[in-house]
Design a protein around this motif. Structure first.
Motif, PDB file in Angstrom:
ATOM      1  N   GLU A   1       0.843  -1.331  -0.168  1.00 46.75           N
ATOM      2  CA  GLU A   1      -0.096   0.002  -0.100  1.00 46.75           C
ATOM      3  C   GLU A   1       1.009   1.160  -0.020  1.00 46.75           C
ATOM      4  O   GLU A   1       1.995   1.414   0.726  1.00 46.75           O
ATOM      5  N   VAL A   2       0.274   2.275  -0.724  1.00 43.58           N
ATOM      6  CA  VAL A   2       1.134   3.494  -0.713  1.00 43.58           C
ATOM      7  C   VAL A   2       0.178   4.820  -0.748  1.00 43.58           C
ATOM      8  O   VAL A   2      -0.986   4.672  -1.485  1.00 43.58           O
ATOM      9  N   GLY A   3       0.412   5.750   0.110  1.00 46.87           N
ATOM     10  CA  GLY A   3      -0.461   6.934  -0.051  1.00 46.87           C
ATOM     11  C   GLY A   3      -0.230   7.520  -1.417  1.00 46.87           C
ATOM     12  O   GLY A   3       1.036   7.590  -2.295  1.00 46.87           O
ATOM     13  N   ILE A   4      -1.347   8.499  -1.968  1.00 53.58           N
ATOM     14  CA  ILE A   4      -1.123   9.245  -3.136  1.00 53.58           C
ATOM     15  C   ILE A   4       0.127  10.046  -3.300  1.00 53.58           C
ATOM     16  O   ILE A   4       0.912  10.044  -4.208  1.00 53.58           O
ATOM     17  N   ARG A   5       0.489  10.869  -2.367  1.00 55.92           N
ATOM     18  CA  ARG A   5       1.568  11.844  -2.251  1.00 55.92           C
ATOM     19  C   ARG A   5       2.841  10.987  -2.490  1.00 55.92           C
ATOM     20  O   ARG A   5       3.929  11.256  -3.176  1.00 55.92           O
ATOM     21  N   GLU A   6       3.251   9.834  -1.787  1.00 52.00           N
ATOM     22  CA  GLU A   6       4.353   9.140  -1.881  1.00 52.00           C
ATOM     23  C   GLU A   6       4.392   8.514  -3.243  1.00 52.00           C
ATOM     24  O   GLU A   6       5.527   8.279  -3.697  1.00 52.00           O
ATOM     25  N   LEU A   7       3.347   7.977  -3.808  1.00 48.74           N
ATOM     26  CA  LEU A   7       3.281   7.465  -5.172  1.00 48.74           C
ATOM     27  C   LEU A   7       3.632   8.525  -6.271  1.00 48.74           C
ATOM     28  O   LEU A   7       4.683   8.110  -6.947  1.00 48.74           O
ATOM     29  N   LYS A   8       3.195   9.692  -6.037  1.00 48.53           N
ATOM     30  CA  LYS A   8       3.646  10.663  -6.882  1.00 48.53           C
ATOM     31  C   LYS A   8       5.217  10.976  -6.691  1.00 48.53           C
ATOM     32  O   LYS A   8       5.748  11.106  -7.746  1.00 48.53           O
ATOM     33  N   ASN A   9       5.582  11.025  -5.570  1.00 52.04           N
ATOM     34  CA  ASN A   9       7.110  11.216  -5.484  1.00 52.04           C
ATOM     35  C   ASN A   9       7.951  10.099  -5.842  1.00 52.04           C
ATOM     36  O   ASN A   9       9.175  10.387  -6.164  1.00 52.04           O
ATOM     37  N   GLY A  10       7.292   8.980  -5.899  1.00 54.62           N
ATOM     38  CA  GLY A  10       8.346   7.806  -6.296  1.00 54.62           C
ATOM     39  C   GLY A  10       7.642   6.758  -7.594  1.00 54.62           C
ATOM     40  O   GLY A  10       7.943   5.807  -7.242  1.00 54.62           O
ATOM     41  N   LEU A  11       6.945   7.693  -8.424  1.00 56.09           N
ATOM     42  CA  LEU A  11       6.226   7.005  -9.295  1.00 56.09           C
ATOM     43  C   LEU A  11       6.995   5.806  -9.916  1.00 56.09           C
ATOM     44  O   LEU A  11       6.751   4.454 -10.325  1.00 56.09           O
ATOM     45  N   SER A  12       8.286   6.372 -10.461  1.00 56.66           N
ATOM     46  CA  SER A  12       9.042   5.203 -11.151  1.00 56.66           C
ATOM     47  C   SER A  12       9.564   3.966 -10.476  1.00 56.66           C
ATOM     48  O   SER A  12       9.618   2.908 -10.884  1.00 56.66           O
ATOM     49  N   ARG A  13       9.863   4.301  -9.171  1.00 54.06           N
ATOM     50  CA  ARG A  13      10.250   3.084  -8.252  1.00 54.06           C
ATOM     51  C   ARG A  13       8.868   2.353  -8.037  1.00 54.06           C
ATOM     52  O   ARG A  13       9.324   0.794  -8.069  1.00 54.06           O
ATOM     53  N   TYR A  14       7.672   2.601  -7.879  1.00 58.74           N
ATOM     54  CA  TYR A  14       6.613   2.112  -7.686  1.00 58.74           C
ATOM     55  C   TYR A  14       6.263   1.316  -8.953  1.00 58.74           C
ATOM     56  O   TYR A  14       6.058  -0.107  -9.176  1.00 58.74           O
ATOM     57  N   LYS A  44       7.663  -6.039 -11.880  1.00 61.50           N
ATOM     58  CA  LYS A  44       8.180  -7.173 -11.633  1.00 61.50           C
ATOM     59  C   LYS A  44       7.226  -8.234 -11.162  1.00 61.50           C
ATOM     60  O   LYS A  44       7.235  -9.214 -10.673  1.00 61.50           O
ATOM     61  N   GLY A  45       5.837  -7.798 -11.174  1.00 59.03           N
ATOM     62  CA  GLY A  45       4.586  -8.700 -10.843  1.00 59.03           C
ATOM     63  C   GLY A  45       3.881  -8.306  -9.713  1.00 59.03           C
ATOM     64  O   GLY A  45       2.929  -8.694  -9.184  1.00 59.03           O
ATOM     65  N   GLU A  46       4.257  -7.443  -8.820  1.00 60.92           N
ATOM     66  CA  GLU A  46       3.783  -6.788  -7.584  1.00 60.92           C
ATOM     67  C   GLU A  46       2.532  -5.883  -7.858  1.00 60.92           C
ATOM     68  O   GLU A  46       2.664  -5.193  -9.045  1.00 60.92           O
ATOM     69  N   SER A  47       1.358  -5.840  -6.977  1.00 65.09           N
ATOM     70  CA  SER A  47       0.505  -4.901  -7.280  1.00 65.09           C
ATOM     71  C   SER A  47       0.588  -3.950  -6.219  1.00 65.09           C
ATOM     72  O   SER A  47       1.194  -4.165  -5.108  1.00 65.09           O
ATOM     73  N   VAL A  48       0.152  -2.508  -6.486  1.00 64.31           N
ATOM     74  CA  VAL A  48       0.106  -1.603  -5.489  1.00 64.31           C
ATOM     75  C   VAL A  48      -1.119  -0.987  -5.335  1.00 64.31           C
ATOM     76  O   VAL A  48      -1.789  -0.726  -6.329  1.00 64.31           O
ATOM     77  N   VAL A  49      -1.488  -1.030  -3.872  1.00 61.82           N
ATOM     78  CA  VAL A  49      -2.735  -0.387  -3.628  1.00 61.82           C
ATOM     79  C   VAL A  49      -2.408   1.083  -3.348  1.00 61.82           C
ATOM     80  O   VAL A  49      -1.751   1.218  -2.423  1.00 61.82           O
ATOM     81  N   VAL A  50      -3.307   1.897  -3.964  1.00 63.72           N
ATOM     82  CA  VAL A  50      -3.235   3.255  -3.635  1.00 63.72           C
ATOM     83  C   VAL A  50      -4.072   3.701  -2.677  1.00 63.72           C
ATOM     84  O   VAL A  50      -5.199   3.451  -2.970  1.00 63.72           O
ATOM     85  N   THR A  51      -3.682   4.513  -1.636  1.00 67.84           N
ATOM     86  CA  THR A  51      -4.650   5.076  -0.563  1.00 67.84           C
ATOM     87  C   THR A  51      -4.742   6.581  -0.412  1.00 67.84           C
ATOM     88  O   THR A  51      -3.930   7.226  -0.861  1.00 67.84           O
ATOM     89  N   GLN A  52      -5.939   6.999  -0.076  1.00 66.83           N
ATOM     90  CA  GLN A  52      -6.129   8.352   0.099  1.00 66.83           C
ATOM     91  C   GLN A  52      -6.668   8.559   1.584  1.00 66.83           C
ATOM     92  O   GLN A  52      -7.474   7.862   1.885  1.00 66.83           O
ATOM     93  N   HIS A  53      -6.009   9.209   2.426  1.00 63.82           N
ATOM     94  CA  HIS A  53      -6.303   9.298   3.924  1.00 63.82           C
ATOM     95  C   HIS A  53      -6.479   7.985   4.380  1.00 63.82           C
ATOM     96  O   HIS A  53      -7.587   7.635   5.214  1.00 63.82           O
ATOM     97  N   GLY A  54      -5.643   6.916   4.052  1.00 65.99           N
ATOM     98  CA  GLY A  54      -5.499   5.721   4.665  1.00 65.99           C
ATOM     99  C   GLY A  54      -6.639   4.760   4.044  1.00 65.99           C
ATOM    100  O   GLY A  54      -6.671   3.638   4.598  1.00 65.99           O
ATOM    101  N   PRO A  75      -8.299   2.673   0.767  1.00 69.25           N
ATOM    102  CA  PRO A  75      -7.806   2.106  -0.524  1.00 69.25           C
ATOM    103  C   PRO A  75      -8.850   2.825  -1.379  1.00 69.25           C
ATOM    104  O   PRO A  75      -9.893   2.764  -1.394  1.00 69.25           O
ATOM    105  N   VAL A  76      -8.068   3.331  -2.695  1.00 67.06           N
ATOM    106  CA  VAL A  76      -8.887   3.958  -3.519  1.00 67.06           C
ATOM    107  C   VAL A  76      -8.570   3.537  -5.109  1.00 67.06           C
ATOM    108  O   VAL A  76      -9.435   3.780  -6.090  1.00 67.06           O
ATOM    109  N   ALA A  77      -7.399   2.780  -5.202  1.00 71.76           N
ATOM    110  CA  ALA A  77      -7.110   2.354  -6.667  1.00 71.76           C
ATOM    111  C   ALA A  77      -5.944   1.163  -6.230  1.00 71.76           C
ATOM    112  O   ALA A  77      -5.371   1.018  -5.260  1.00 71.76           O
TER     113      ALA A  77
END
Length: 86
Positions: free
Chosen positions: A2-15, A21-31, A33-35
């Motif tokens: 899981e990763v928050g929206i702000r962190e996802l934006k800051n590290g988009l390439s890394r995620y 590599k096959g991992e899924s990422v759950v995007v959260t907003q205020h804790g 899950p939204v995507a």
């Protein structure tokens, strides 16, 4: 994962590399899950199994077993699908 929206934006390439590599990422907003970001080509059923940690995926393309029957030239694939369902 899981990763928050702000962190996802800051590290988009890394995620995105992790998703490749096959991992899924759950995007959260205020804790909450939204995507979910999943590798291309992963079906919903397979994604559910992966998120439940019941299966893992290497991230590589699927290759049928070497002993799988090969279609004969001139025959439609639907013939083989029908045979496989019997």
């Amino acid at each position: 994962m899981e990763v928050g929206i702000r962190e996802l934006k800051n590290g988009l390439s890394r995620y995105l590399k992790r998703v490749q590599k096959g991992e899924s990422v759950v995007v959260t907003q205020h804790g909450r899950p939204v995507a979910r970001i999943v590798p291309v080509g992963v079906s919903e059923h397979l994604e559910q199994l992966m998120s439940d940690a019941r299966v893992t995926w290497s991230g590589r393309r699927f290759r049928p077993p070497s002993n799988a029957p090969r279609p004969k030239p001139g025959h439609p694939v639907s013939d083989y699908v029908g045979e496989d369902r019997r």
